[in-house]
Design a protein around this motif. Structure first.
Motif, short mmCIF file in Angstrom:
data_model
loop_
_atom_site.label_atom_id
_atom_site.label_comp_id
_atom_site.label_asym_id
_atom_site.label_seq_id
_atom_site.Cartn_x
_atom_site.Cartn_y
_atom_site.Cartn_z
N PRO A 69 -28.93 72.93 34.70
CA PRO A 69 -29.20 71.60 34.12
C PRO A 69 -28.56 71.48 32.74
O PRO A 69 -28.50 72.43 31.97
N LEU A 70 -28.08 70.29 32.43
CA LEU A 70 -27.37 70.04 31.19
C LEU A 70 -28.09 68.96 30.40
O LEU A 70 -28.44 67.92 30.94
N VAL A 71 -28.29 69.22 29.12
CA VAL A 71 -28.88 68.22 28.23
C VAL A 71 -27.75 67.57 27.45
O VAL A 71 -26.95 68.25 26.81
N PHE A 72 -27.69 66.24 27.52
CA PHE A 72 -26.70 65.47 26.76
C PHE A 72 -27.46 64.34 26.07
O PHE A 72 -27.78 63.34 26.70
N GLY A 73 -27.74 64.53 24.80
CA GLY A 73 -28.55 63.55 24.08
C GLY A 73 -29.92 63.46 24.74
O GLY A 73 -30.55 64.47 25.00
N PRO A 74 -30.39 62.25 25.07
CA PRO A 74 -31.69 62.11 25.72
C PRO A 74 -31.63 62.26 27.24
O PRO A 74 -32.64 62.15 27.91
N VAL A 75 -30.45 62.53 27.80
CA VAL A 75 -30.26 62.58 29.25
C VAL A 75 -30.18 64.03 29.70
O VAL A 75 -29.57 64.87 29.04
N LEU B 134 -28.86 66.22 32.98
CA LEU B 134 -28.06 66.13 34.19
C LEU B 134 -28.24 67.38 35.04
O LEU B 134 -28.15 68.51 34.53
N ALA B 135 -28.44 67.18 36.33
CA ALA B 135 -28.52 68.30 37.26
C ALA B 135 -27.10 68.83 37.49
O ALA B 135 -26.12 68.15 37.21
N PRO B 136 -26.96 70.06 38.00
CA PRO B 136 -25.62 70.58 38.29
C PRO B 136 -24.87 69.67 39.27
O PRO B 136 -25.42 69.25 40.27
N GLY B 137 -23.63 69.33 38.92
CA GLY B 137 -22.82 68.46 39.76
C GLY B 137 -23.06 66.97 39.55
O GLY B 137 -22.35 66.15 40.11
N ALA B 138 -24.04 66.60 38.74
CA ALA B 138 -24.35 65.18 38.51
C ALA B 138 -23.37 64.57 37.51
O ALA B 138 -22.72 65.27 36.73
N ARG C 140 -20.53 70.67 35.18
CA ARG C 140 -19.94 71.75 35.98
C ARG C 140 -20.45 73.12 35.54
O ARG C 140 -19.82 74.13 35.80
N THR C 141 -21.59 73.15 34.84
CA THR C 141 -22.09 74.42 34.31
C THR C 141 -22.89 75.22 35.33
O THR C 141 -23.08 76.41 35.15
N GLY C 142 -23.40 74.60 36.39
CA GLY C 142 -24.21 75.33 37.36
C GLY C 142 -25.68 75.38 36.96
O GLY C 142 -26.50 75.96 37.65
N ASP D 100 -15.45 67.12 32.00
CA ASP D 100 -16.13 68.14 32.81
C ASP D 100 -16.75 69.13 31.84
O ASP D 100 -16.03 69.83 31.13
N VAL D 101 -18.07 69.18 31.81
CA VAL D 101 -18.74 70.12 30.90
C VAL D 101 -18.76 71.48 31.57
O VAL D 101 -19.39 71.68 32.60
#
Length: 149
Positions: free
Chosen positions: A74-80, A82-86, A70-72, A46-47
């Protein structure tokens, strides 16, 4: 007349300690020889603030990283991204270490160490004790005023 054999005086006096020692030996033997596995192959991360920036996965046991935002924001993880909750699943097939850029984690990177499945014996006992240490080290800190999540 029949004679009854009794325990040696040392065991008569210290039988609870002897039982505890035998139970400890049996549990160590089980830990070294019992097969690994069962359950999911995923390790959930859980980020959020306070998340660990290094993880250890094991091929054949826990070899899929499940990343949850879980940051609330958008999250960048490498080339991906993630929207909040994704959620994002990343399977690993080879042993080694990889660094993934992730600005939301301390240091801005996530280091993933993938180790091969340990052989039975001392290697498996060492692996199990390492997993126990990781689980204790990564327990979330909660104060008494915080409720369950």
């Amino acid at each position: 007349m029949r004679t009854v054999k009794t325990l040696p005086p040392l065991l008569q006096r210290h039988w609870p300690l002897a039982c505890l020692g035998a139970a400890l030996c049996l549990s160590l033997l089980w830990s070294a020889l019992a097969p690994l596995g069962g359950g999911s192959h995923e390790l959930l991360l859980d980020v959020r603030p306070g998340a660990p920036s290094a993880l250890r996965l094991t091929l054949g046991v826990q070899d899929v990283l499940l990343l949850r935002n879980r940051t609330g924001a958008p999250l960048v993880f490498g080339p991906v991204q993630l929207a909040p909750g994704a959620e994002f699943r990343l399977p690993f097939e080879e042993a080694g270490e990889q660094d993934f850029p992730c600005p939301a984690l301390p240091g801005g990177t996530l280091r993933v160490s993938v180790v091969p499945m340990p052989d039975p014996g001392w290697e498996r006992l060492r692996w199990r004790s390492g997993k126990l240490g990781d689980a204790i080290r990564n327990l979330p800190l909660k104060g008494p005023e915080q409720g369950p999540e």
